[in-house]
Scaffold this active site. Structure first.
Site, PDB file in Angstrom:
ATOM      1  N   GLU A  70       0.010  -1.591   5.823  1.00  0.00           N
ATOM      2  CA  GLU A  70       1.137  -1.095   6.619  1.00  0.00           C
ATOM      3  C   GLU A  70       1.130   0.485   7.191  1.00  0.00           C
ATOM      4  O   GLU A  70       1.386   0.829   8.171  1.00  0.00           O
ATOM      5  CB  GLU A  70       2.581  -1.257   6.028  1.00  0.00           C
ATOM      6  CG  GLU A  70       3.849  -1.039   6.873  1.00  0.00           C
ATOM      7  CD  GLU A  70       4.358   0.454   6.879  1.00  0.00           C
ATOM      8  OE1 GLU A  70       5.100   0.715   7.902  1.00  0.00           O
ATOM      9  OE2 GLU A  70       3.713   1.143   5.941  1.00  0.00           O
TER      10      GLU A  70
ATOM     11  N   ASP B 162       0.912  -0.992   0.065  1.00  0.00           N
ATOM     12  CA  ASP B 162      -0.025  -0.099  -0.020  1.00  0.00           C
ATOM     13  C   ASP B 162       0.855   1.374  -0.014  1.00  0.00           C
ATOM     14  O   ASP B 162       2.105   1.327   0.367  1.00  0.00           O
ATOM     15  CB  ASP B 162      -1.058  -0.032   1.273  1.00  0.00           C
ATOM     16  CG  ASP B 162      -0.114  -0.130   2.709  1.00  0.00           C
ATOM     17  OD1 ASP B 162       0.799  -0.716   2.549  1.00  0.00           O
ATOM     18  OD2 ASP B 162      -0.448   0.696   3.639  1.00  0.00           O
TER      19      ASP B 162
END
Length: 354
Positions: free
Chosen positions: A112, A50
């Site tokens: 994350e 991400d």
């Protein structure tokens, strides 16, 4: 999921066994675990798939297109941290499972930048397990073995609204929050006296009062007030203990005067990272890179890999100064040194006899 699907296909073509680990309750998100070789020990190379949102209108380059300009590669995630996967792919080309003395595992995790849900799912599942791990966050190819943790808490006080002409008509949550804020600042000073680590540029835990909202009109006694704080603990500070201490202190501050206190975690929090200086992976990367492993303030998934029994070092191309910024980039001169580093660590921990 689109990134996971691409990575899975590319690593499968390179001979890796692929496992997709869906995240519970999030059908469009998953981790990838790609493994070459088997047996105990081995090395994990890990990154997250991400990115943070981009600042529309602030980029000079297309954030969704890789653009080479002035010896830089621009694009969202170039530094933080999708480029690491591309460099892993280049480093593992030509590896053969039959030559592996210990497994090489590539992890691609979800979320994350927000909840750490991907890393938490790995811990909950209890795998993968290897002996050593490298997370390729942007460190300018300087090794990191310690970082601070993070916890973000919402502190809510419920009072009683009423007409401002007479304080007896209500009970001000805003005034209660004023007392709470004073106690939080006293607590911060005590924590900074109690905990100190000179390896960090800011050698004490930090606590930021980041957001506050209360009341709705000047002529009404404030009935509800909410404060959000950010606490960055040093290694050795336990998140659950800090939450318990915060709850106790603030409850004592308000006492039994009719104000209701509620404290909620805005996310579960990430513990601090502390990989011992004398571990083999730290010594190996220090020897190869020529830098002593350092400490940073930003957080990573390293504590979760450490919980799985892996000695973990954070080292990767790019710089944290470019992360989360418009026109994020990675310098071209960081690419080949990263590939060489990865090849050296794979040779040492997966191909050589340990």
């Amino acid at each position: 999921m689109a990134v996971i699907e691409l990575l899975s296909g590319w690593f499968e073509d390179l001979g890796f066994n692929i496992e997709i680990m869906p995240l519970a309750g999030q059908p469009n998100k998953a981790n990838m675990i790609a493994t070459l070789g088997d047996g105990p020990g081995g090395l994990v190379l890990s990154g997250h798939t991400d990115t943070v949102p981009y600042d529309e209108g602030c980029w000079q380059h297309d954030p969704f297109k890789l653009t080479e300009d002035l010896n830089h590669l621009y694009g969202l995630g170039t530094a933080d941290m999708k480029s690491f996967f591309a460099l892993i792919i280049d480093a593992v080309r030509g590896l053969d499972k039959k030559d592996m003395n210990a497994p090489l595992i590539v992890l691609a995790t979800a979320d994350e930048e927000s909840s750490m849900a991907g890393a938490r799912a790995l811990v909950a599942a209890g795998y993968p397990r290897a002996r050593h791990a490298i997370i390729g966050e942007p460190t300018g190819l300087k090794p990191i073995r310690m970082h601070k943790g993070i916890m973000m808490e919402a502190i809510r006080i419920q009072g009683k609204s009423g007409h401002s002409s007479d304080p007896a008509y209500g009970h001000s949550a805003l005034e209660g929050m004023h007392r709470v804020m004073g106690e939080i600042l006293r607590w911060r000073a005590e924590l900074q006296e109690r905990y100190h680590n000179p390896l960090f540029a800011v050698p004490v835990p930090t606590l930021n009062l980041g957001h506050i909202h209360g009341g709705d009109n000047p002529n009404r006694i404030c009935g509800h007030c909410e404060l959000h704080i950010d606490l960055r603990p040093l290694p050795g500070m336990v998140l659950d203990d800090l939450r318990a201490e915060l709850q106790q202190r603030l409850q004592q501050t308000l006492g039994d005067d009719g104000l209701q206190l509620q404290i909620d975690a805005l996310f579960p929090g990430t513990p601090a990272m502390d990989t011992a200086a004398d571990t083999e992976i730290v010594r190996a990367i220090e020897q190869y890179s020529g830098y002593t492993a350092d400490a940073v303030a930003f957080g990573t998934e390293a504590p979760y890999l450490n919980q799985l029994g892996m000695d973990t070092v954070v080292i990767g191309p790019g710089h944290i100064a470019q992360a989360h910024q418009p026109d994020e980039f990675i310098a071209l001169n960081q690419l080949q040194p990263t590939i060489d580093l990865l090849k050296n660590m794979i040779q040492r921990f997966c191909l050589s006899q340990q």
